[in-house]
Design a protein around this motif. Structure first.
Motif, short mmCIF file in Angstrom:
data_model
loop_
_atom_site.label_atom_id
_atom_site.label_comp_id
_atom_site.label_asym_id
_atom_site.label_seq_id
_atom_site.Cartn_x
_atom_site.Cartn_y
_atom_site.Cartn_z
N ILE A 1 0.99 -1.25 -0.06
CA ILE A 1 -0.03 0.24 -0.01
C ILE A 1 0.93 1.25 0.09
CG2 ILE A 1 -1.70 1.19 1.18
CD1 ILE A 1 -2.49 -1.45 2.67
N PHE A 2 0.90 2.01 -1.04
CA PHE A 2 1.96 2.94 -1.24
C PHE A 2 1.22 4.33 -1.67
CE2 PHE A 2 4.69 5.47 -3.81
CZ PHE A 2 6.05 5.28 -3.73
N ALA A 3 1.51 5.24 -0.64
CA ALA A 3 0.86 6.71 -1.28
C ALA A 3 1.90 7.81 -1.25
CB ALA A 3 -0.38 6.93 -0.20
N ALA A 4 2.00 8.69 -2.29
CA ALA A 4 3.14 9.40 -2.11
C ALA A 4 2.65 10.89 -2.92
CB ALA A 4 4.20 9.01 -3.21
N ASN A 5 3.25 11.89 -2.48
CA ASN A 5 3.12 13.33 -2.98
C ASN A 5 4.53 13.67 -3.74
OD1 ASN A 5 0.38 13.79 -2.37
ND2 ASN A 5 0.92 14.91 -0.47
N ARG A 6 4.25 14.31 -4.85
CA ARG A 6 5.57 14.62 -5.75
C ARG A 6 5.53 16.28 -5.68
NH1 ARG A 6 6.72 16.62 -11.66
NH2 ARG A 6 8.95 16.67 -11.56
N ASP A 7 6.61 16.86 -4.93
CA ASP A 7 6.51 18.19 -4.89
C ASP A 7 7.71 18.82 -5.83
OD1 ASP A 7 4.73 17.98 -2.59
OD2 ASP A 7 6.37 17.78 -1.23
N GLU A 8 7.45 19.86 -6.32
CA GLU A 8 8.29 20.23 -7.48
C GLU A 8 7.99 21.78 -7.84
OE1 GLU A 8 11.20 20.65 -9.08
OE2 GLU A 8 11.26 18.64 -9.24
N GLU A 9 9.16 22.41 -8.53
CA GLU A 9 8.78 24.02 -9.09
C GLU A 9 7.54 23.74 -10.01
OE1 GLU A 9 10.08 26.56 -8.24
OE2 GLU A 9 11.61 25.83 -6.84
N TYR A 10 6.75 24.70 -9.95
CA TYR A 10 5.37 24.63 -10.85
C TYR A 10 5.88 24.71 -12.40
CZ TYR A 10 2.88 25.52 -6.49
OH TYR A 10 2.31 25.09 -5.27
N THR A 11 6.83 25.21 -12.72
CA THR A 11 7.23 25.52 -14.05
C THR A 11 7.80 24.46 -14.60
OG1 THR A 11 9.36 26.74 -13.24
CG2 THR A 11 7.46 28.10 -13.81
N ARG A 12 8.36 23.32 -13.91
CA ARG A 12 9.15 22.33 -14.44
C ARG A 12 8.07 21.32 -15.33
NH1 ARG A 12 14.31 19.79 -12.49
NH2 ARG A 12 14.69 17.96 -13.42
N PRO A 13 8.52 21.29 -16.55
CA PRO A 13 7.69 20.50 -17.33
C PRO A 13 7.44 18.94 -16.88
CG PRO A 13 9.61 20.93 -18.56
CD PRO A 13 9.41 21.64 -17.08
N THR A 14 6.39 18.31 -16.97
CA THR A 14 5.96 16.87 -16.57
C THR A 14 4.98 16.26 -17.41
OG1 THR A 14 6.60 17.71 -14.41
CG2 THR A 14 5.21 15.69 -14.40
N ARG A 15 5.04 14.87 -17.62
CA ARG A 15 4.15 14.44 -18.43
C ARG A 15 3.19 13.20 -17.38
NH1 ARG A 15 6.10 10.57 -22.79
NH2 ARG A 15 6.14 8.75 -21.18
N ALA A 16 2.12 13.18 -17.50
CA ALA A 16 1.06 12.48 -16.61
C ALA A 16 1.80 11.21 -16.64
CB ALA A 16 -0.33 12.58 -17.03
N ALA A 17 1.39 10.09 -15.66
CA ALA A 17 1.69 8.88 -15.53
C ALA A 17 0.86 8.15 -16.94
CB ALA A 17 1.28 8.18 -14.23
N ARG A 18 1.70 7.33 -17.61
CA ARG A 18 1.28 6.51 -18.72
C ARG A 18 2.33 5.04 -18.91
NH1 ARG A 18 1.62 10.41 -23.84
NH2 ARG A 18 3.51 9.61 -24.54
N PHE A 19 1.82 4.39 -19.57
CA PHE A 19 2.84 3.38 -20.15
C PHE A 19 3.47 4.16 -21.39
CE2 PHE A 19 -0.38 0.39 -18.41
CZ PHE A 19 0.58 -0.46 -17.49
N TRP A 20 4.96 3.98 -21.13
CA TRP A 20 5.68 4.77 -22.13
C TRP A 20 5.83 4.09 -23.51
CZ3 TRP A 20 10.67 7.34 -19.47
CH2 TRP A 20 10.38 7.87 -18.39
N ASP A 21 6.00 4.84 -24.54
CA ASP A 21 6.21 4.33 -25.98
C ASP A 21 7.47 3.46 -25.99
OD1 ASP A 21 3.83 5.49 -26.53
OD2 ASP A 21 4.49 7.39 -27.38
N GLU A 22 8.55 4.10 -25.44
CA GLU A 22 9.81 3.29 -25.71
C GLU A 22 10.12 2.49 -24.78
OE1 GLU A 22 10.63 7.54 -23.48
OE2 GLU A 22 8.81 6.31 -24.38
N HIS A 23 9.36 2.32 -23.78
CA HIS A 23 9.52 1.15 -22.64
C HIS A 23 7.87 0.87 -22.37
CE1 HIS A 23 13.62 2.01 -22.39
NE2 HIS A 23 13.40 3.31 -21.92
#
Length: 259
Positions: free
Chosen positions: A17-39
């Protein structure tokens, strides 16, 4: 990630059972979770600036997650991205301890980090500020920007919330998101001293951080049951708020034959 709370082999239904928050600068570009095309067997968000990830799981049930270790005195010249530590574990089909031994040999090249690596039967932890590989026993654990189970207010509150949910038979996705949504600042006399100004220390003391330029970008819940069924649920937020921007939810059964 900057706050992780997890239960390992402490529940009658879920091994993890795992729960987590990612904290980061709002301007840092991020892609939502998904299965990766390359992996295509890896499910994770993506840091579009450095190319790695902060947490993820593959179809074999191997997962990894990382937090930064907060110490402004640590300086490195052109250090490699810590997000690659998570991604490379998910790609390379290694026992958690074997992988952490490999990381230990080059850990001093990185800025401070904590790394979790897990498989259906083993869970490992390593920090390059401690240089000790640990295979974890069953238990409830918390991790933020110091060593595993350091008694920071946010870590203690999240662990207590998870422990209560398990004890009361209330483990659910929504219960875990509620634990992650705690935005109470810690009392000044309980704040850790990590070498940053006290007013900033207080601002980033909640489980869920909201400030002008930096804060909780997403919350993620990961459940793995004893039959190997995985639920991965990510919520991303409008910067500086707890208003949900988008959600991504995946369910799948683990499969040993992915490489």
């Amino acid at each position: 990630m900057c706050l992780i709370v997890f239960s390992y082999k402490q529940h009658p239904t879920y091994d993890l059972i795992f729960a987590a928050n990612r904290d980061e600068e709002y301007t840092r570009p991020t892609r939502a979770a998904r299965f990766w095309d390359e992996h295509p067997y890896i499910l994770a968000g993506k840091d579009l600036q450095a190319g790695g990830t902060w947490m993820g799981i593959n179809n074999k049930g191997e997962f990894s997650a990382l937090t930064n270790y907060r110490d402004p005195t640590i300086q490195k010249e052109d250090p490699p991205s810590r997000g690659q530590l998570v991604l490379n574990f998910l790609k390379n089909n290694q026992h958690p301890a074997q992988y952490l031994r490999k990381i230990d040999s080059k850990a001093n090249h990185f800025m401070g980090f904590n790394l979790l690596t897990g498989s259906p039967d083993h869970l490992g932890y390593y920090s390059n500020q401690q240089n000790e590989i640990q295979l974890l026993d069953s238990g409830i654990y918390g991790l933020s920007n110091h060593l595993l189970d350091t008694s920071w207010p946010k870590v203690n509150r999240a662990k207590e919330g998870l422990s209560d949910a398990i004890k009361n038979g209330e483990v659910s996705e929504e219960t875990l998101f509620e634990i992650l949504a705690d935005d109470r600042e810690a009392p000044t006399n309980q704040l850790p001293d990590t070498g940053i100004p006290i007013e900033i220390e207080k601002k980033i003391s909640p489980v869920f951080i909201k400030s002008d330029h930096y804060g909780t970008r997403c919350s993620t819940v990961l459940l793995v049951d004893k039959s190997g069924n995985v639920t991965f649920y990510e919520r991303r937020f409008i910067p500086g708020t707890q208003q949900i921007q988008d959600e991504n939810r995946y369910e799948f059964a683990t499969n040993d034959n992915i490489y």
